[in-house]
Structure formats: C-alpha cells, structure tokens
Motif scaffolding. Structure first.
Motif, mmCIF file in Angstrom:
data_model
loop_
_atom_site.group_PDB
_atom_site.id
_atom_site.type_symbol
_atom_site.label_atom_id
_atom_site.label_comp_id
_atom_site.label_asym_id
_atom_site.label_seq_id
_atom_site.Cartn_x
_atom_site.Cartn_y
_atom_site.Cartn_z
ATOM 1 N N MET A 1 -50.044 80.537 -32.422
ATOM 2 C CA MET A 1 -50.821 78.738 -32.530
ATOM 3 C C MET A 1 -51.667 78.845 -31.413
ATOM 4 S SD MET A 1 -47.475 76.344 -31.613
ATOM 5 C CE MET A 1 -49.068 75.565 -30.754
ATOM 6 N N GLU A 2 -52.928 77.982 -31.590
ATOM 7 C CA GLU A 2 -54.351 78.154 -31.311
ATOM 8 C C GLU A 2 -53.882 76.668 -30.167
ATOM 9 O OE1 GLU A 2 -57.813 80.946 -32.095
ATOM 10 O OE2 GLU A 2 -57.522 78.976 -32.518
ATOM 11 N N VAL A 3 -54.108 76.532 -28.697
ATOM 12 C CA VAL A 3 -54.048 75.568 -28.272
ATOM 13 C C VAL A 3 -55.474 75.144 -27.399
ATOM 14 C CG1 VAL A 3 -52.797 73.806 -26.938
ATOM 15 C CG2 VAL A 3 -51.438 75.831 -28.023
ATOM 16 N N ALA A 4 -55.962 73.830 -27.455
ATOM 17 C CA ALA A 4 -57.562 73.430 -27.140
ATOM 18 C C ALA A 4 -56.845 74.012 -25.060
ATOM 19 C CB ALA A 4 -58.124 72.690 -27.408
ATOM 20 N N VAL A 5 -57.886 74.483 -24.472
ATOM 21 C CA VAL A 5 -57.906 74.025 -22.733
ATOM 22 C C VAL A 5 -58.742 73.416 -22.810
ATOM 23 C CG1 VAL A 5 -57.962 75.906 -21.207
ATOM 24 C CG2 VAL A 5 -57.823 77.033 -22.912
ATOM 25 N N LEU A 6 -57.814 71.977 -21.993
ATOM 26 C CA LEU A 6 -58.133 70.964 -21.234
ATOM 27 C C LEU A 6 -58.105 71.476 -19.716
ATOM 28 C CD1 LEU A 6 -55.891 67.974 -22.513
ATOM 29 C CD2 LEU A 6 -58.041 69.453 -23.300
ATOM 30 N N ASP A 7 -59.345 70.965 -18.838
ATOM 31 C CA ASP A 7 -59.678 70.336 -17.280
ATOM 32 C C ASP A 7 -58.471 69.421 -17.113
ATOM 33 O OD1 ASP A 7 -61.067 68.445 -17.552
ATOM 34 O OD2 ASP A 7 -62.988 68.961 -17.570
ATOM 35 N N ILE A 8 -58.914 69.362 -15.830
ATOM 36 C CA ILE A 8 -57.967 68.384 -15.062
ATOM 37 C C ILE A 8 -58.167 66.339 -14.963
ATOM 38 C CG2 ILE A 8 -56.789 69.740 -13.249
ATOM 39 C CD1 ILE A 8 -58.981 68.427 -11.014
ATOM 40 N N LYS A 9 -60.207 66.796 -15.689
ATOM 41 C CA LYS A 9 -60.359 65.805 -15.988
ATOM 42 C C LYS A 9 -60.171 65.048 -17.903
ATOM 43 C CE LYS A 9 -64.100 65.278 -13.103
ATOM 44 N NZ LYS A 9 -65.468 65.428 -12.962
ATOM 45 N N GLY A 10 -58.662 65.921 -18.150
ATOM 46 C CA GLY A 10 -58.657 65.342 -19.653
ATOM 47 C C GLY A 10 -59.929 65.513 -20.668
ATOM 48 N N LYS A 11 -61.090 66.269 -21.074
ATOM 49 C CA LYS A 11 -61.285 66.320 -21.725
ATOM 50 C C LYS A 11 -61.615 67.942 -21.614
ATOM 51 C CE LYS A 11 -65.088 63.214 -19.734
ATOM 52 N NZ LYS A 11 -66.464 63.692 -19.089
ATOM 53 N N GLU A 12 -61.705 68.941 -22.672
ATOM 54 C CA GLU A 12 -61.639 69.753 -23.305
ATOM 55 C C GLU A 12 -62.948 70.852 -23.204
ATOM 56 O OE1 GLU A 12 -61.540 70.333 -27.741
ATOM 57 O OE2 GLU A 12 -60.099 69.272 -28.110
ATOM 58 N N THR A 13 -62.527 72.458 -22.923
ATOM 59 C CA THR A 13 -63.735 73.252 -21.922
ATOM 60 C C THR A 13 -64.170 73.709 -22.685
ATOM 61 O OG1 THR A 13 -61.576 75.263 -21.584
ATOM 62 C CG2 THR A 13 -61.858 73.114 -19.808
ATOM 63 N N GLY A 14 -63.897 74.001 -23.961
ATOM 64 C CA GLY A 14 -64.401 74.239 -25.062
ATOM 65 C C GLY A 14 -63.392 75.508 -25.227
ATOM 66 N N ARG A 15 -62.750 76.766 -24.600
ATOM 67 C CA ARG A 15 -61.715 77.286 -24.709
ATOM 68 C C ARG A 15 -60.467 77.411 -25.263
ATOM 69 N NH1 ARG A 15 -60.175 79.096 -20.224
ATOM 70 N NH2 ARG A 15 -60.933 77.662 -18.829
ATOM 71 N N LYS A 16 -60.184 77.892 -26.473
ATOM 72 C CA LYS A 16 -58.978 78.310 -26.833
ATOM 73 C C LYS A 16 -57.767 79.117 -26.404
ATOM 74 C CE LYS A 16 -59.979 74.973 -30.382
ATOM 75 N NZ LYS A 16 -59.937 75.752 -32.316
ATOM 76 N N VAL A 17 -56.761 78.948 -26.491
ATOM 77 C CA VAL A 17 -55.498 79.812 -25.870
ATOM 78 C C VAL A 17 -54.612 79.925 -27.166
ATOM 79 C CG1 VAL A 17 -55.714 80.125 -23.229
ATOM 80 C CG2 VAL A 17 -54.255 78.001 -24.982
ATOM 81 N N ASN A 18 -54.229 81.408 -27.451
ATOM 82 C CA ASN A 18 -53.385 81.529 -27.990
ATOM 83 C C ASN A 18 -52.062 81.832 -27.616
ATOM 84 O OD1 ASN A 18 -52.146 82.266 -31.632
ATOM 85 N ND2 ASN A 18 -52.614 84.019 -30.598
ATOM 86 N N LEU A 19 -50.864 80.744 -28.496
ATOM 87 C CA LEU A 19 -49.474 81.018 -27.644
ATOM 88 C C LEU A 19 -48.648 82.081 -28.913
ATOM 89 C CD1 LEU A 19 -49.013 76.949 -27.167
ATOM 90 C CD2 LEU A 19 -50.340 79.021 -25.225
ATOM 91 N N SER A 20 -47.940 82.811 -27.810
ATOM 92 C CA SER A 20 -47.471 83.496 -28.740
ATOM 93 C C SER A 20 -46.429 82.388 -30.023
ATOM 94 C CB SER A 20 -46.656 84.293 -28.106
ATOM 95 O OG SER A 20 -45.753 85.388 -28.813
#
Length: 209
Positions: A1-20
């Motif tokens: 499953m893909e999840v968006a990566v956030l920064d510490i300000k709560g905004k999306e960084t534009g990157r996603k990671v795949n959770l096993s």
C-alpha cells in the motif's frame, strides 16, 4: 500500500512510500494480539506485594487464656489470624508475573496491530526530522501541524534521538519509541501511529522474518 510522505508542517512532500503488505496488510490474528497485550501488561507488574503472616507479626506468644472453661473457642496466641492485629491467612507474597511468548507469535501480533491501524487509516509517514534542542513547544507545534494535538499518538523513530524523546516526555498523549521498542500494546493504545521514514526499513526487516 502506498502512503504519502508528510513533512513536519503536515504538508505532502510529493513523495510516496510503499508499505509492505506482509506487515501492514495481513489478516489480523486477534488471539495473538490478545496474548501479546496480556503478556505486556503482566510484565509491567512489580509483584512486590506482601502482607505479614502469623509468624511475622510482632506480639506475645503466651497463651492468652486457659484452654477450657471459658465457653469460647481455645486460643493460643494474640497473633492468631482470627484476632484483630493478627497475621493474615494466605496473604500475598512477592512473586513474578512475567509471561513468555515465542517470537513468531509476538511478531504476528505486532503485524496484526499495524494492519488494524493501517485499515483504520491511522498511520502517518513523516520524513525524518531532528530538533535543535529539547523543547516541548517545538514538539507540540509538530503535533498541531499533523492534526494530532488532541489525540494519543505514537512516534516511531529509526534510531534513538534524545532531543525528540525529551521534547515529548512531558506530553501524556504522545510517546516516542524506536522501531526496536515497538510493541503490540503501544500500537493499539495510540489513536495514530507516526512512522518516520527512517523507521520503515527496520520495522519491515524485524517483522518480515
């Protein structure tokens, strides 16, 4: 499953990671979860309870009244458990409440707990961050930005970070652990799980064995 990566300000960084899927998308085993939580809570008990029994009470050992002729039951000592101030019958003694579970069952329980949280969409992935100094206010600002200020949250770090840990220590609703300290109880006890990017590899390698 893909999840968006956030920064510490709560905004999306534009990157996603795949959770096993082997860790975050299995069919939860409720009994394994129950056993692991039960073990965790049992292991928290100190087991230092103690009450004095008859042999440990300070008091006279003389016979307090004659054996016969009083019309009442015979009594040999003021330390008798039937008297006020006497010893306690079968009182609690110090003991260990610790329980043991095999590694495979504990691993299954943690994967089940993470899968439950993933299904509830209660898992956030945040890019790695560091704090310049231990300040509770800085950590509180991160919670506000992520929308977790009024929720119980568990932050999972890849490696120990003293500044982040000390910044969260005064907050009852937040806890910071490393991926090796992750437990089924802590996962289920939090409303939201915040996984730092650096923790994902360790979590998946620990639980995919």
């Amino acid at each position: 499953m893909e999840v968006a990566v956030l920064d510490i300000k709560g905004k999306e960084t534009g990157r996603k990671v795949n959770l096993s899927d082997d860790v975050f998308a299995i069919e939860p085993n409720n009994h394994a979860v129950y056993l692991d939580v039960k073990q965790y809570l049992a292991n928290q008990r100190q087991g230092t309870h103690k009450s004095k029994e008859r042999a440990e009470i300070a008091g006279s050992t003389r016979k307090i009244k004659k054996q016969k002729g009083t019309g009442t039951a015979r009594a040999g000592s003021i330390k008798n458990p039937l008297f006020v101030g006497g010893g306690r019958i079968f009182g609690p003694r110090p003991r260990s409440y610790s329980q043991k579970l095999n590694k495979n069952l504990k691993r299954l329980a943690r994967k089940s707990a993470l899968s439950i949280k993933a299904k509830e969409q209660s898992i956030l992935v945040v890019e790695d961050f560091n704090l310049e100094a231990p300040r509770t206010k800085d950590f509180t600002n991160i919670l506000k930005a992520l929308g977790l200020e009024s929720k119980k949250s568990l932050f999972v770090l890849g490696d120990s970070n003293n500044n982040v840990y000390l910044s969260s220590r005064n907050l009852k609703s937040s806890e910071v652990v490393t991926n090796s300290e992750l437990s089924t109880y802590k996962i289920l006890n939090a409303n939201n799980i915040v996984l730092l990017e650096g923790s994902l590899e360790g979590i998946e390698s620990n639980l995919s064995k």
